[in-house]
Write a protein that holds these residues in place. Structure first.
Motif, PDB file in Angstrom:
ATOM      1  N   ASP A  28       0.833  -1.201   0.000  1.00  0.00           N
ATOM      2  CA  ASP A  28       0.000   0.000   0.000  1.00  0.00           C
ATOM      3  C   ASP A  28       0.868   1.251   0.000  1.00  0.00           C
ATOM      4  N   ALA A  29       0.709   2.088  -1.044  1.00  0.00           N
ATOM      5  CA  ALA A  29       1.467   3.343  -1.133  1.00  0.00           C
ATOM      6  C   ALA A  29       0.802   4.475  -0.377  1.00  0.00           C
ATOM      7  N   GLY A  30      -0.406   4.222   0.141  1.00  0.00           N
ATOM      8  CA  GLY A  30      -1.082   5.231   0.951  1.00  0.00           C
ATOM      9  C   GLY A  30      -1.819   6.291   0.180  1.00  0.00           C
ATOM     10  N   THR A  31      -1.993   6.085  -1.128  1.00  0.00           N
ATOM     11  CA  THR A  31      -2.682   7.096  -1.943  1.00  0.00           C
ATOM     12  C   THR A  31      -4.142   6.758  -2.178  1.00  0.00           C
ATOM     13  N   GLY A  32      -4.533   5.520  -1.853  1.00  0.00           N
ATOM     14  CA  GLY A  32      -5.898   5.098  -2.131  1.00  0.00           C
ATOM     15  C   GLY A  32      -6.081   4.586  -3.551  1.00  0.00           C
ATOM     16  N   THR A  34      -4.965   1.825  -6.379  1.00  0.00           N
ATOM     17  CA  THR A  34      -4.260   0.543  -6.550  1.00  0.00           C
ATOM     18  C   THR A  34      -3.143   0.655  -7.582  1.00  0.00           C
ATOM     19  N   THR A  35      -3.287   1.615  -8.503  1.00  0.00           N
ATOM     20  CA  THR A  35      -2.236   1.787  -9.517  1.00  0.00           C
ATOM     21  C   THR A  35      -0.933   2.298  -8.898  1.00  0.00           C
ATOM     22  N   ASP A  36      -1.020   2.836  -7.692  1.00  0.00           N
ATOM     23  CA  ASP A  36       0.175   3.336  -7.005  1.00  0.00           C
ATOM     24  C   ASP A  36       0.814   2.289  -6.096  1.00  0.00           C
ATOM     25  N   ASP A  37       0.154   1.135  -5.972  1.00  0.00           N
ATOM     26  CA  ASP A  37       0.712   0.095  -5.106  1.00  0.00           C
ATOM     27  C   ASP A  37       2.133  -0.272  -5.563  1.00  0.00           C
ATOM     28  N   ILE A  38       2.984  -0.596  -4.606  1.00  0.00           N
ATOM     29  CA  ILE A  38       4.401  -0.850  -4.872  1.00  0.00           C
ATOM     30  C   ILE A  38       4.658  -2.348  -4.903  1.00  0.00           C
ATOM     31  N   LEU A  39       5.278  -2.804  -5.974  1.00  0.00           N
ATOM     32  CA  LEU A  39       5.547  -4.233  -6.133  1.00  0.00           C
ATOM     33  C   LEU A  39       6.718  -4.685  -5.265  1.00  0.00           C
ATOM     34  N   LEU A  40       6.476  -5.762  -4.534  1.00  0.00           N
ATOM     35  CA  LEU A  40       7.540  -6.491  -3.839  1.00  0.00           C
ATOM     36  C   LEU A  40       7.661  -7.826  -4.572  1.00  0.00           C
ATOM     37  N   HIS A  41       8.569  -7.861  -5.537  1.00  0.00           N
ATOM     38  CA  HIS A  41       8.701  -9.030  -6.403  1.00  0.00           C
ATOM     39  C   HIS A  41       9.108 -10.260  -5.584  1.00  0.00           C
ATOM     40  N   ARG A  42       8.703 -11.425  -6.062  1.00  0.00           N
ATOM     41  CA  ARG A  42       9.059 -12.659  -5.352  1.00  0.00           C
ATOM     42  C   ARG A  42      10.575 -12.785  -5.167  1.00  0.00           C
TER      43      ARG A  42
END
Length: 310
Positions: A28-32, A34-42
């Motif tokens: 969660d990037a905190g912007t509300g 989902t396009t701003d969500d930050i990827l934590l790649h496997r």
């Protein structure tokens, strides 16, 4: 540093896992949005994560310039100083391993001399004008502030440290006991390199709490080594050399990598042993059958200065 709510490259933040997918987890990037969500790649996960879990992550830009996350956290924070390995060099600088997912850039302006892959050098982590993390080898002020006075150090003690600065006079080291040590060029056989780890002998404890050190043996042993170096020079020049007690200190340092005082002590030892003699600013190996009147002379009656290049 930036404040705790800013999401910028080079920062460590605690973010919640909001969803997972084929490439990995999204934070969660905190912007509300989902396009701003930050990827934590496997590939950047150190263990399996679950939705709703809050994770400390290191933020950095991927090759496409997108903000992404890694669970591999750096071992140093902005403003800190540490000794770290160079992992790559480029035309513009180098990349240094601070324990994070990616190496951190060190521009040429932040280098002190040439560095190579695998070198371990003292660096400070900072943020450049564009806001990205970077490192510099300009660490003298920080190490001086971090140093402890050498109150428990005695002459002859062995210390180990690594070089953080080179000057015309010698090298400065930060020791494993957090002391500042100075190694003069005349007290070592080879010029050290930045980051090099050195073990040396304490020769002087200064009033300001710093120490002087030497990699040369103690005087008696050093005289043996210096005398052997002089004999080797003479043998390589067919028994004569244009250096003597009268040779300037800078020439002695250049040719023999020792001080003028050490050179004179070694020469004196060789002359006392009857192995060499000096005439008109030159030094000669004495032949086994040399006698008081048996000087080697040239055809002019002067010392035969064959091979007199310096």
């Amino acid at each position: 540093m930036t404040n705790d709510t800013e999401l910028k490259p080079g920062t460590v933040r605690t973010l919640a896992v909001v969803r997972t997918g084929e490439p990995g987890a999204f934070l969660d990037a905190g912007t509300g949005k989902t396009t701003d969500d930050i990827l934590l790649h496997r590939a950047q996960q150190t263990r399996e994560v679950t939705v709703g879990e809050k994770l400390p992550v290191y933020l950095y830009l991927d090759p496409k310039g997108r903000l992404t996350a890694s669970m591999r956290l750096p071992k140093m924070r902005e403003g800190q100083v540490a000794r770290a390995a160079v992992i790559n060099t480029t035309r513009d600088g180098a990349f240094v391993d601070i324990g994070a997912e990616r190496g951190v850039f060190m521009p040429f302006a932040g280098m002190k001399g040439r560095v190579r892959r695998g070198d371990k050098v003292w660096i400070k982590l900072y943020r450049d004008k564009s806001g990205r993390p970077a490192v510099t080898m300009e660490v003298e002020d920080e190490l001086r502030r971090a140093a402890r006075p050498a109150e428990d150090v005695k002459l002859g003690d062995r210390i180990t440290g690594s070089v953080y600065n080179l000057t015309d006079e010698g090298a400065f080291l930060f020791t494993t006991d957090r002391h500042i040590a100075f190694l003069h060029h005349s007290e070592t056989a080879e010029r050290p390199s930045l980051g090099q780890e050195i073990t040396a002998r304490v020769t002087f404890v200064r009033d300001d709490g710093r120490i002087n050190i030497s990699t040369r043996p103690v005087k008696q042993e050093a005289m043996d080594i210096d005398a052997e170096a002089i004999l080797a020079m003479l043998r390589s020049r067919d028994g004569s050399m244009p250096y003597s007690d009268a040779t300037p200190p800078e020439t002695v340092k250049e040719k023999f990598r020792i001080s003028k005082a050490s050179f004179k002590r070694a020469l004196g030892r060789l002359m006392k042993a009857g192995l060499v003699e000096q005439r008109e600013g030159w030094t000669y190996l004495k032949q086994p059958d040399d006698s008081e009147g048996g000087d080697r002379l040239g055809t002019t009656g002067q010392p035969d200065r064959h091979g007199d290049s310096i």
